[in-house]
Motif scaffolding. Sequence first.
Motif, PDB file in Angstrom:
ATOM      1  N   GLU A   1       2.119   1.721  -3.563  1.00  0.00           N
ATOM      2  CA  GLU A   1       0.913   2.297  -4.508  1.00  0.00           C
ATOM      3  C   GLU A   1       0.818   3.777  -4.086  1.00  0.00           C
ATOM      4  O   GLU A   1       0.532   4.569  -5.049  1.00  0.00           O
ATOM      5  CB  GLU A   1      -0.395   1.546  -4.116  1.00  0.00           C
ATOM      6  CG  GLU A   1      -0.134   0.053  -4.754  1.00  0.00           C
ATOM      7  CD  GLU A   1      -1.623  -0.602  -4.693  1.00  0.00           C
ATOM      8  OE1 GLU A   1      -2.664  -0.312  -3.807  1.00  0.00           O
ATOM      9  OE2 GLU A   1      -1.955  -1.402  -5.480  1.00  0.00           O
ATOM     10  N   ALA A   2       0.850   4.052  -2.943  1.00  0.00           N
ATOM     11  CA  ALA A   2       0.702   5.590  -2.510  1.00  0.00           C
ATOM     12  C   ALA A   2       1.601   6.410  -3.233  1.00  0.00           C
ATOM     13  O   ALA A   2       1.225   7.343  -3.872  1.00  0.00           O
ATOM     14  CB  ALA A   2       0.752   5.733  -1.030  1.00  0.00           C
ATOM     15  N   SER A   3       3.088   5.647  -3.203  1.00  0.00           N
ATOM     16  CA  SER A   3       4.089   6.641  -3.953  1.00  0.00           C
ATOM     17  C   SER A   3       3.853   6.495  -5.349  1.00  0.00           C
ATOM     18  O   SER A   3       3.609   7.770  -5.984  1.00  0.00           O
ATOM     19  CB  SER A   3       5.379   5.909  -3.515  1.00  0.00           C
ATOM     20  OG  SER A   3       6.548   6.344  -4.496  1.00  0.00           O
TER      21      SER A   3
ATOM     22  N   SER B   1       0.594  -1.207   0.070  1.00  0.00           N
ATOM     23  CA  SER B   1      -0.187  -0.170   0.136  1.00  0.00           C
ATOM     24  C   SER B   1       0.923   1.301   0.036  1.00  0.00           C
ATOM     25  O   SER B   1       0.336   2.028  -0.746  1.00  0.00           O
ATOM     26  CB  SER B   1      -0.889  -0.020   1.238  1.00  0.00           C
ATOM     27  OG  SER B   1      -0.120  -0.064   2.420  1.00  0.00           O
ATOM     28  N   LEU B   2       2.057   1.092   0.576  1.00  0.00           N
ATOM     29  CA  LEU B   2       2.971   2.271   0.681  1.00  0.00           C
ATOM     30  C   LEU B   2       3.642   2.397  -0.923  1.00  0.00           C
ATOM     31  O   LEU B   2       3.447   3.608  -1.295  1.00  0.00           O
ATOM     32  CB  LEU B   2       4.286   2.565   1.528  1.00  0.00           C
ATOM     33  CG  LEU B   2       3.672   2.328   2.949  1.00  0.00           C
ATOM     34  CD1 LEU B   2       5.132   2.311   4.027  1.00  0.00           C
ATOM     35  CD2 LEU B   2       2.967   3.629   3.336  1.00  0.00           C
TER      36      LEU B   2
ATOM     37  N   VAL C   1      10.489   5.881  -0.158  1.00  0.00           N
ATOM     38  CA  VAL C   1       9.524   5.079   0.599  1.00  0.00           C
ATOM     39  C   VAL C   1      10.114   3.999   0.903  1.00  0.00           C
ATOM     40  O   VAL C   1      10.001   3.835   2.268  1.00  0.00           O
ATOM     41  CB  VAL C   1       7.956   5.048  -0.246  1.00  0.00           C
ATOM     42  CG1 VAL C   1       7.175   4.240   0.352  1.00  0.00           C
ATOM     43  CG2 VAL C   1       7.769   6.332  -0.841  1.00  0.00           C
TER      44      VAL C   1
END
Lengths: 307, 296
Positions: free
Chosen positions: A188-190, A185-186, A204
């Motif tokens: 994907e956020a990036s 999820s991190l 990240v």
Amino acid sequence: MTQSITTVDLTGDPRRRRKERRVRAIFLAAGLASIAISALIIVALSGEAWRFISQVDPAALFTVGWFPRRGLYDIPTLIIATVLIAGIGMLVAVPLGLGAAAYLSEYASPRARRRLKPTLEILAGIPSVVLGFWALTFISPEIVQRVFTSAKPFTMMAAGLGVGVLITPLIATVSEDAMRAVPTSLREASYGLGASRSTTVRSVVFPASLSGVVASLILALSRAMGETMIVFMAAGAVGGALRTFNPLEPGQTMTAAVASLATGSDQVAGEGLAFQSLFFVGLLLFLITLSLNSISNRLVRRYRNRY
Amino acid sequence: MSDRSPNDAVSGESALFDGAARAPEVDAARVTGGSPDNTHDVIISLEDVDVYYGDFHAVDSVSVPIREKEITAFIGPSGCGKSTVLRTINRMNDLIPTARVEGSVTYHGVDLYGGNVDPVQVRRHIGMVFQKPNPFPKSIYDNISFGPKIAKYDGNMDDLVEESLNRAALWDEVKDKLDDSAYALSGGQQQRLCIARAIATSPDVLLMDEPASALDPIATLRIEELMYELKQDYTIIIVTHNMQQAARVSDRTAFFNIDIQNGQRAGRLVEFSETATLFTTPSEKTTEDYITGRFG
């Protein structure tokens, strides 16, 4: 109609409870044994080390080199060689190991990963005596002596490069585990914010896995300083070494000093404090690696579950 | 400000939908979204989009036009491909090695899957908010400034952070602790932080993949209110499991379903229309069954 329950129904089998207690005792003994063995080692080391440090002439601890049979116990010689070789090893292993970890975790296709990871594990499984021999017969003549024509056949440089090869897979596998543990999820956020893959790795994934990465580096450093066979074979200086900062000279690390004297311990047993000096050096090394390991443990604990 | 908030429109519009004589899952009176005025242009257009994961045909021939500054909702049962369709719009599916997209997805008339298109650039125009709040393990400030920094934003970062947090209705709650870890915030605050983070890169489209499904009802309402306000400036596409949510906030709704043909299952678009129409007088039987709670 409901059946009434009495105390007897809930008492259970006394034999089963006794068995539980027995099993518990066995496991407890196993746990205590490892603590007891550690304690025994420390006691054995400390006794002889204390005899050495209380009887030795302090001036003999700082001389031109480490020649225990001649009563010259220059501890800095050993520490310099140890740090120099571990340092060269880390210079090789940190970029290679972290690069391999980042590739495997963030770039490699599942298929490439399936092939590369086991190869890395094979490298990690090579006995250090084999790497030592390889350092002596390949790294030294084909790399070190080609680049530095003045280098001797036995050099701390060759040993350091060999140690680097040894600890590269350690850094790569432990760091890769840390990077893969960063939640998708991190990433994907990036990516969702318009970050490229390299920005995502750098800004990240890497910071989020930092505690694991740092732990892998400290573990590798501790392993490099404790490595014996490669330095014993490739750094030369069996029996003694002059104090030098030049990695193109032979050198003797703390581990190699202990190993080279202890392999003929009957020869040094009678000679002054040479035998006791081994315990002192051993204790010193033990304390260094112990503190490195506890620093790494603390780092991992402090930053665990940050995401 | 919006002339309509998701809460206060209930009584006014209920008369419109009284005709619905079912016992629907979504009470017609609660359909506060949707009778858009058709003044907005189509900004994104999906035409005959197929998505495959390896051999698996996940989405079959979906065509949806998305209009500017409207909220479009994608609803449907789990596995119907609605999230997959959403992720074709910012090329998030590129991250899955086996994923393949066919058909055409255009944004302002540009083919998003054209040869020269860089997905990194696409995502700077089309932002995304995810199902689970996913702030970075960094400070609140650094979470917001992450996107602008990588896009080499050269204005005043402090102002941008404040403006973004303001628009996400979070500024007042965090202005005194911008240096605290984003993980110190509650789930609802974290999700608004993620919205602020997405806004900070000034996209013009926001994709929201079930943005409230991990939140409690109050936090959910706040997110919905926020979407209402954001609609003034952004085109929003929201995937949701929650039909009431789609009915409350969206202008248009696309209903997807799993369709089994010749033993092959794939996600298909069943019906796409104005939200009010879809929830009160759906033209397809499956849509009616779904919104009245008969399956899904």
